[in-house]
Design a protein around this motif. Structure first.
Motif, short mmCIF file in Angstrom:
data_model
loop_
_atom_site.label_atom_id
_atom_site.label_comp_id
_atom_site.label_asym_id
_atom_site.label_seq_id
_atom_site.Cartn_x
_atom_site.Cartn_y
_atom_site.Cartn_z
N ASP A 102 -18.48 91.24 66.98
CA ASP A 102 -17.41 91.42 67.95
C ASP A 102 -17.94 91.25 69.38
O ASP A 102 -17.29 90.64 70.22
N VAL A 103 -19.10 91.81 69.63
CA VAL A 103 -19.73 91.69 70.95
C VAL A 103 -20.05 90.22 71.23
O VAL A 103 -19.81 89.72 72.33
N ALA A 104 -20.58 89.53 70.23
CA ALA A 104 -20.93 88.11 70.40
C ALA A 104 -19.68 87.29 70.72
O ALA A 104 -19.71 86.42 71.60
N LEU A 105 -18.58 87.55 70.04
CA LEU A 105 -17.33 86.84 70.33
C LEU A 105 -16.88 87.12 71.76
O LEU A 105 -16.47 86.19 72.48
N LEU A 106 -16.95 88.35 72.18
CA LEU A 106 -16.58 88.71 73.55
C LEU A 106 -17.44 87.97 74.56
O LEU A 106 -16.94 87.34 75.49
N VAL A 107 -18.75 88.04 74.39
CA VAL A 107 -19.68 87.39 75.33
C VAL A 107 -19.45 85.89 75.37
O VAL A 107 -19.36 85.28 76.44
N ARG A 108 -19.34 85.25 74.23
CA ARG A 108 -19.17 83.80 74.18
C ARG A 108 -17.81 83.37 74.77
O ARG A 108 -17.73 82.39 75.52
N SER A 109 -16.78 84.11 74.45
CA SER A 109 -15.45 83.78 75.01
C SER A 109 -15.44 83.95 76.52
O SER A 109 -14.88 83.11 77.25
N PHE A 110 -16.06 85.01 76.98
CA PHE A 110 -16.13 85.27 78.41
C PHE A 110 -16.89 84.16 79.14
O PHE A 110 -16.41 83.63 80.15
N TYR A 111 -18.04 83.77 78.64
CA TYR A 111 -18.83 82.77 79.34
C TYR A 111 -18.24 81.37 79.25
O TYR A 111 -18.52 80.53 80.10
N GLN A 112 -17.39 81.11 78.27
CA GLN A 112 -16.63 79.85 78.30
C GLN A 112 -15.75 79.81 79.54
O GLN A 112 -15.64 78.78 80.20
N LYS A 113 -15.13 80.94 79.86
CA LYS A 113 -14.29 81.02 81.05
C LYS A 113 -15.12 80.94 82.33
O LYS A 113 -14.76 80.24 83.28
N VAL A 114 -16.23 81.66 82.35
CA VAL A 114 -17.09 81.68 83.53
C VAL A 114 -17.59 80.28 83.85
O VAL A 114 -17.55 79.84 85.01
N ARG A 115 -18.05 79.58 82.85
CA ARG A 115 -18.62 78.25 83.09
C ARG A 115 -17.60 77.27 83.65
O ARG A 115 -17.96 76.35 84.38
N LYS A 116 -16.33 77.47 83.38
CA LYS A 116 -15.27 76.58 83.87
C LYS A 116 -14.70 77.04 85.21
O LYS A 116 -13.94 76.31 85.84
N ASN A 117 -15.05 78.23 85.64
CA ASN A 117 -14.45 78.80 86.84
C ASN A 117 -15.00 78.14 88.10
O ASN A 117 -16.22 78.05 88.29
N LYS A 118 -14.10 77.71 88.98
CA LYS A 118 -14.49 76.98 90.20
C LYS A 118 -15.24 77.85 91.20
O LYS A 118 -16.04 77.34 91.97
#
Length: 132
Positions: free
Chosen positions: A10-26
């Protein structure tokens, strides 16, 4: 109905989902994309960090405050409070999309405290540097 954070997966899913957003954030993506060379290693380390904090296990090894100071220096002392706000909003959004419950709330509050702490460490490092 959302589920609770119950295990490392669950933690891994949270971290990975979060950093997908971070990496795309302008506003903040470049700090990460231009610093992290091995994303898989970094995501595992961050999963260790959050698992350690949410489940009170001793897995994480590192100095995240120092790492944030170094990133700020790399980017000419340009990290500001607003960047931590963007980071925190993305973290809370991700949690709210995936999870509920006591650990989800703890992850939010810990992130708020970390953002403040890291911002203060960066500011203090700049002050020390200016005194040299």
């Amino acid at each position: 109905m959302l589920k609770e954070i119950e295990e490392r997966a669950d933690v891994a899913l949270l971290v990975r989902s979060f950093y997908q957003k971070v990496r795309k954030n302008k506003e903040i993506g470049h700090f990460f994309n231009e610093t992290i060379s091995d994303w898989e290693e970094h995501l595992e380390k961050l999963t260790d960090f959050w698992e350690s904090n949410l489940f009170y296990v001793d897995k994480f090894r590192g100095r995240p405050g120092r790492a944030h100071i170094m990133v700020d220096q790399k980017f000419d002392n340009s990290i500001e409070a607003k960047h931590f706000g963007v980071w925190l909003n993305l973290w809370w959004q991700t949690i709210d999309q995936l999870y509920e419950g006591e650990r989800a709330e703890r992850a939010k509050e810990l992130a708020r405290n970390l953002g403040t702490n890291f911002h203060m460490k960066i500011f203090m490092a700049r002050e020390r540097k200016s005194l040299l």
